[in-house]
Design an enzyme around this catalytic site. Structure first.
Site, mmCIF file in Angstrom:
data_model
loop_
_atom_site.group_PDB
_atom_site.id
_atom_site.type_symbol
_atom_site.label_atom_id
_atom_site.label_comp_id
_atom_site.label_asym_id
_atom_site.label_seq_id
_atom_site.Cartn_x
_atom_site.Cartn_y
_atom_site.Cartn_z
ATOM 1 N N TYR A 37 0.785 -1.244 0.000
ATOM 2 C CA TYR A 37 0.000 0.000 0.000
ATOM 3 C C TYR A 37 0.815 1.290 0.000
ATOM 4 O O TYR A 37 0.272 2.350 -0.297
ATOM 5 C CB TYR A 37 -0.968 0.010 1.188
ATOM 6 C CG TYR A 37 -2.115 -0.947 0.979
ATOM 7 C CD1 TYR A 37 -3.279 -0.545 0.333
ATOM 8 C CD2 TYR A 37 -2.018 -2.277 1.381
ATOM 9 C CE1 TYR A 37 -4.321 -1.430 0.105
ATOM 10 C CE2 TYR A 37 -3.057 -3.176 1.162
ATOM 11 C CZ TYR A 37 -4.203 -2.740 0.521
ATOM 12 O OH TYR A 37 -5.226 -3.620 0.285
ATOM 13 N N GLY A 85 2.902 3.807 -1.642
ATOM 14 C CA GLY A 85 3.207 4.127 -3.028
ATOM 15 C C GLY A 85 1.928 4.073 -3.841
ATOM 16 O O GLY A 85 0.834 4.146 -3.291
ATOM 17 N N GLY A 110 -1.297 2.980 -5.812
ATOM 18 C CA GLY A 110 -2.268 1.884 -5.744
ATOM 19 C C GLY A 110 -2.292 1.190 -4.396
ATOM 20 O O GLY A 110 -1.897 1.754 -3.382
ATOM 21 N N HIS A 147 -4.006 5.347 5.231
ATOM 22 C CA HIS A 147 -3.799 6.625 4.546
ATOM 23 C C HIS A 147 -4.530 6.640 3.202
ATOM 24 O O HIS A 147 -5.185 7.629 2.856
ATOM 25 C CB HIS A 147 -2.296 6.870 4.357
ATOM 26 C CG HIS A 147 -1.961 8.197 3.775
ATOM 27 N ND1 HIS A 147 -1.497 8.357 2.489
ATOM 28 C CD2 HIS A 147 -2.024 9.451 4.306
ATOM 29 C CE1 HIS A 147 -1.283 9.638 2.254
ATOM 30 N NE2 HIS A 147 -1.589 10.325 3.337
ATOM 31 N N ASP A 148 -4.438 5.545 2.455
ATOM 32 C CA ASP A 148 -5.163 5.443 1.178
ATOM 33 C C ASP A 148 -6.666 5.602 1.398
ATOM 34 O O ASP A 148 -7.343 6.337 0.671
ATOM 35 C CB ASP A 148 -4.904 4.089 0.503
ATOM 36 C CG ASP A 148 -3.510 3.960 -0.088
ATOM 37 O OD1 ASP A 148 -2.743 4.946 -0.037
ATOM 38 O OD2 ASP A 148 -3.184 2.874 -0.594
ATOM 39 N N TYR A 185 -7.574 9.219 2.170
ATOM 40 C CA TYR A 185 -7.632 10.027 0.950
ATOM 41 C C TYR A 185 -8.931 9.757 0.190
ATOM 42 O O TYR A 185 -9.542 10.680 -0.355
ATOM 43 C CB TYR A 185 -6.430 9.729 0.051
ATOM 44 C CG TYR A 185 -5.224 10.611 0.281
ATOM 45 C CD1 TYR A 185 -5.032 11.305 1.476
ATOM 46 C CD2 TYR A 185 -4.257 10.752 -0.709
ATOM 47 C CE1 TYR A 185 -3.916 12.099 1.669
ATOM 48 C CE2 TYR A 185 -3.138 11.550 -0.530
ATOM 49 C CZ TYR A 185 -2.971 12.220 0.658
ATOM 50 O OH TYR A 185 -1.872 13.015 0.836
ATOM 51 N N TYR A 215 -2.105 22.574 2.239
ATOM 52 C CA TYR A 215 -2.707 22.855 3.539
ATOM 53 C C TYR A 215 -1.684 23.547 4.429
ATOM 54 O O TYR A 215 -0.502 23.627 4.095
ATOM 55 C CB TYR A 215 -3.222 21.564 4.193
ATOM 56 C CG TYR A 215 -2.244 20.408 4.177
ATOM 57 C CD1 TYR A 215 -1.156 20.365 5.051
ATOM 58 C CD2 TYR A 215 -2.407 19.353 3.289
ATOM 59 C CE1 TYR A 215 -0.266 19.307 5.030
ATOM 60 C CE2 TYR A 215 -1.525 18.286 3.262
ATOM 61 C CZ TYR A 215 -0.454 18.270 4.142
ATOM 62 O OH TYR A 215 0.436 17.222 4.124
ATOM 63 N N ASP A 254 -2.480 12.995 6.272
ATOM 64 C CA ASP A 254 -1.022 12.966 6.173
ATOM 65 C C ASP A 254 -0.370 12.971 7.554
ATOM 66 O O ASP A 254 0.599 12.243 7.798
ATOM 67 C CB ASP A 254 -0.522 14.154 5.347
ATOM 68 C CG ASP A 254 -0.866 14.035 3.864
ATOM 69 O OD1 ASP A 254 -1.396 12.987 3.449
ATOM 70 O OD2 ASP A 254 -0.600 15.007 3.121
#
Length: 119
Positions: free
Chosen positions: A27, A29, A31, A47-48, A51, A67, A93
């Site tokens: 996960y 990087g 995709g 994190h994915d 987002y 931000y 993040d």
């Protein structure tokens, strides 16, 4: 945005290059699929997903959204002047960078064979 995320990682994990996290596990990087290989990879999966939630905000593009935040002695703070999208992306993040700092890094999980290990 990704540049700010890179700097957040440098804030919480100064001992490692942010590149070490750009191609790690299933996960970290581009995709993501399959079962995360370890705790650090789980940080990236979360994190994915974060987002993906941020993208539900109208006009919110997490990879490009800037931000306002602060790094002080390894502590990250998202500033109060962020709009809804910026606040959401900043928090994604920030939480990932903190997660990276607390997860062991296994060199064997860098640049793995995604087809073989991430189904």
């Amino acid at each position: 945005n990704l540049y700010q995320f890179k700097n957040m990682i440098k804030c919480t994990v100064p001992s490692r290059s942010w590149w070490d996290f750009a191609d790690y596990g299933c996960y970290c990087g581009r995709g993501g699929s399959g079962t995360p290989v370890d705790d650090l990879d789980r940080c990236c999966q979360v994190h994915d997903n974060c987002y993906n939630e941020a993208e539900k905000i109208s006009g919110c593009w997490p990879y490009f959204k800037t931000y306002s935040y602060e790094c002080s002695q390894g502590t990250l703070t998202c500033k109060g002047d962020n709009n809804a999208c910026a606040a959401s992306v900043c928090d994604c993040d920030r939480l990932a960078a903190i997660c990276f700092a607390g997860a062991p890094y296994n060199d064997n999980n860098y640049n793995i064979d995604l087809k073989a290990r991430c189904q």
